[in-house]
Structures are given as structure tokens and as C-alpha cells.
Scaffold this motif. Structure first.
Motif: not given
Ligand SMILES: [Fe+2]
Length: 421
Positions: A55, A85, A142, A146
Motif C-alpha cells: 500500500h 486503502s 505516509h 505505516h
Molecule cells: Fe495509508
């Protein structure tokens, strides 16, 4: 069309170097895990490591390479759907709850996907204009979000497994003794909060604006396990007068009588860590508590939680240093015996009493990237300061994390605050 506050001047070389560093940290976090480990999803809230690897890569492909890199050929066109997502303005995504059901693509293929996008990004960044460099910077922050989720989600997965495996070997708990908690006073007045730059910030940290705060005080350190044990021993989980209505209903329905990962055995309380089960260390900060528990503890202690504005104003007196991901400890540590505000950054995300809502003048950007932060501004509380799983370069005083009040699988803890007498 971005979820970051545009910052002028990040050079191509600097973004390229950050890109290589951030992507390497993600690989480092996945390295101890087998392909089977990386497929596990132990709750709806958590995701498999393999999904995080894919992702974060999808983000660069979707928002940078596909729209802006001339001649870019996607690794696999089906991944556009598979690894989205929650961006509803794109062409759909699988249900979050079934991310762990996908044995294909295999881990090796996801790793090849990462290499494919890394090679394309290397070429792309070399000639990217400033606005696209800013988008790349958003993609890196980002991915850092994660990275923290890789740690918290595999911790939850391994705790769910009756074998209770360790994610990483880690050192024994520190025998250090936390110093007594004292109050640090702040005067009433008008203050500024919100992103002040220079440097990256998410859109939800802006606009910077004035707030008026009555006189307040915050505790010099985080609440410890020993203090939380006193709350439990005093019937904390059995006394409805201490709890918000939603919180009381939730702990009754869920059967909670201690923080997540605590287990009472004949020999005493044990706690699950990234290094496996170990005896609960009384001087470590209490961790993995929900907002409901943080709020009930504060009420029991004749105090309250800080508002996010109070927290941010107070943080100006703290050093932006602490126990972050880079320590490789992946666990909380006792407060150091030093004067002033301790543990404001790192160790645990601190629950605040503030609902996650827009700052005055905030407008989410148009387009899919406008969904990054703005659409979650309902039914969530703000947490501040970062944790032992947060990369140090990811956190800042204005950073607003947010989770629903029942969530507790992140490294979440408690700092007391109160009105000035
Ligand atoms: Fe994300």
C-alpha cells in the motif's frame, strides 16, 4: 490537491535521500518476519505487513508515477484496486477486514513491486518540479505512518497467537525508577497553535491560529504502571462513577479489567511486548489504554487530560527528543530523573481531551488526496507526541494523531493535566 502544507525549498537531492532512507527503514522492519507472518491480519483495525509494504508503494504509484511520470508502466494494473486503502474518489478498494485473506500476490511479488516503483521514483524525482516533490514528501510521511503500523499490527498479531512469539529480541526491562510526578504550571493567556514551519506538516495541523487558555498545569511525566495498578486495585474498572457512559458500556461489553496486553498470573502481572511476554515493570509508563481508560484514570486521580492546545503550548518547554522507533527498543521506558517536562515526545501517544475536528479556516483539498485527513474529523480524539514506534523525523509539536475512543492497540498512554488552583 495535497494533504500537506506546501513547504518551499525541499531540494531534489534531499527528497531523493529521504526516499531511499524511508524505504530502507520499511524493509528493515519487515526483515524479521516470514512470508506467513507478513500475511496475518488479527483484527479489522490491523493490517498484514505485506499489505503495508504494497500500500505504501501504491501511494507513490497512484499519486505520482501514474499521473505525472511520462512513460511509466504499472507493475500490475490490478494493484490499483487491490492496494487502495480508503480513497473513495478512486476506483474502489477491497474491504479492510479481509486484507489478511490475500495469499496472492506472494510476498516476493510485493517486494518486486516495491523495487519496480523505487526504480521509477529514482528517475522521476531527478526531474520533478517543486509541487511534485511536495507530493513525494507526503508519500514519505505516509510511509512513516505505516512503519508505526507495521510494528503495532504485528505486535497485535503475535499477541493473538497463543505461542506469543517475539517480533524482535529485545533487552530486559529497565530497572530504572521513575522520578515523582510534579506539576508544571502555565499562565493564562493567548497562545498560537498549529503548524508554524519550516518543514513538512499535514493539512490538519493548519491554519495556525490563536487560542485563549485559562491557567493550567500538566504532569512532569507519563502515568506509570504502578500508578495504574493502584487504580485497578481501587476498583477502577468496577466503579461506574469514574467512567464516561460510552466507556462504561464498552468495558462491560468487552470484559476489560486492565490495559491491552496485560495478563494476570499467579506470579503477578505479565505484559506482552515486541520481545515477548515479560513481567510488568512498575516504573514504565502505562501503555495500550483506550481514551475511556485514560479519562477514567484521570478522574480517579482528581485530574483530567490536557486539551490538545494545552499539550502543544506545554510542549514548547520540552526537548523534541525521546524514545522513538530508532531506539529499536519498541517498548516504553521509565522517565529519566531530570527536571522539567519529560517524555512529551516518544514512548506513547498521549490521549488529549480534544475531539479531532478542523482548525478554524481549514478546508480539505479537492480530489482524492483531500480524503487523507479531513474526512475522519468525526468521533475520534486527538493524541499527541509520538511513540516508541514513531520515526523521530516524523513527529513535531503540532502533529495531530487521531483514533476512536475505544482504540488501544497503538502505543497510547496518559499524562495528567488540571486547572491551576
Ligand atoms: Fe495509508
Amino acid at each position: 490537491m495535497r494533504a500537506a502544507v506546501p513547504q518551499p525549498g525541499a531540494s531534489i537531492e534531499s527528497i531523493q535521500a529521504q526516499y531511499r532512507d524511508v524505504r530502507a527503514v520499511t524493509r528493515h522492519l519487515a526483515a524479521p518476519l516470514s512470508a506467513e507472518d507478513q500475511m496475518v491480519q488479527s483484527s479489522t483495525e490491523t493490517s498484514p505487513t505485506k499489505w503495508h509494504l504494497a500500500h505504501t508503494t501504491w501511494f507513490f504509484e497512484t499519486f505520482l508515477l501514474l499521473p505525472h511520470a511520462r512513460g511509466y508502466r504499472p507493475f500490475d494494473e490490478r494493484f490499483t484496486y487491490l492496494f487502495n486503502s480508503y480513497y473513495k474518489q478512486l476506483d474502489g478498494h477491497p474491504l479492510r477486514a479481509i486484507r489478511g485473506a490475500f495469499s496472492r500476490p506472494a510476498l516476493a511479488e510485493v517486494e518486486a513491486y516495491r523495487r519496480h516503483v523505487d526504480a521509477a521514483m529514482e528517475d522521476f524525482l531527478a526531474q520533478a518540479p517543486p509541487d511534485q516533490l511536495e507530493l513525494a514528501e507526503l508519500g514519505l510521511h505516509h510511509e512513516q505512518q505505516h512503519q508505526e503500523l507495521i510494528v503495532t499490527d504485528i505486535k497485535h498479531a503475535f499477541w493473538t497467537n497463543p505461542l506469543r512469539p517475539a517480533y524482535r529480541d529485545s533487552s530486559a526491562p529497565e530497572a530504572a525508577v521513575a522520578p515523582p510526578s510534579t506539576w508544571i504550571d502555565f499562565a493564562a493567556g493567548e497562545y498560537q497553535v498549529g503548524a508554524s514551519g519550516p518543514g513538512f506538516a499535514f493539512d490538519n495541523e493548519s491554519p495556525r491560529h490563536r487560542v485563549y487558555l485559562p491557567a493550567f498545569r500538566v504532569a512532569s511525566r507519563l502515568v506509570t504502571n504502578a500508578e495504574y495498578l493502584d487504580f485497578i486495585a481501587d476498583g477502577g474498572y468496577q466503579r461506574p462513577e469514574l467512567w464516561l457512559s460510552d466507556g462504561w458500556d464498552h468495558i462491560r461489553a468487552a470484559g476489560w479489567r486492565a490495559p491491552l496486553y496485560w495478563e494476570e498470573r499467579e506470579t503477578g502481572w505479565q505484559v506482552f511486548t515486541c520481545g515477548g511476554m515479560r513481567a510488568l515493570a512498575p516504573h514504565e509508563p502505562v501503555c495500550h489504554v483506550s481514551y475511556y481508560e485514560a479519562d477514567a484514570f484521570a478522574r480517579w486521580a482528581n485530574a483530567r487530560l490536557a486539551t490538545e492546545a494545552e499539550w502543544e503550548v506545554a510542549s514548547a518547554r520540552a526537548v523534541r527528543d525521546g524514545n522513538f522507533l530508532e531506539s529499536e527498543r519498541l517498548h516504553v521506558a521509565p522517565a529519566p530523573p531530570a527536571p522539567g517536562l519529560q517524555q512529551m515526545f516518544g514512548d506513547v501517544w498521549e490521549w488529549t481531551a480534544s475531539p479531532y475536528v478542523a482548525y478554524p479556516g481549514y478546508r480539505a483539498a479537492a480530489g482524492a488526496l483531500g480524503e487523507y485527513n479531513g474526512k475522519f474529523m468525526c468521533n475520534q480524539l486527538v493524541l499527541r507526541g509520538g511513540s516508541c514506534a514513531t520515526p523521530a523525523s516524523h513527529i513535531r509539536a503540532s502533529y495531530r494523531n487521531f483514533f476512536p475512543p475505544h482504540a488501544r492497540w497503538q502505543f497510547m498512554g496518559v499524562r495528567l493535566a488540571d486547572d491551576r488552583p
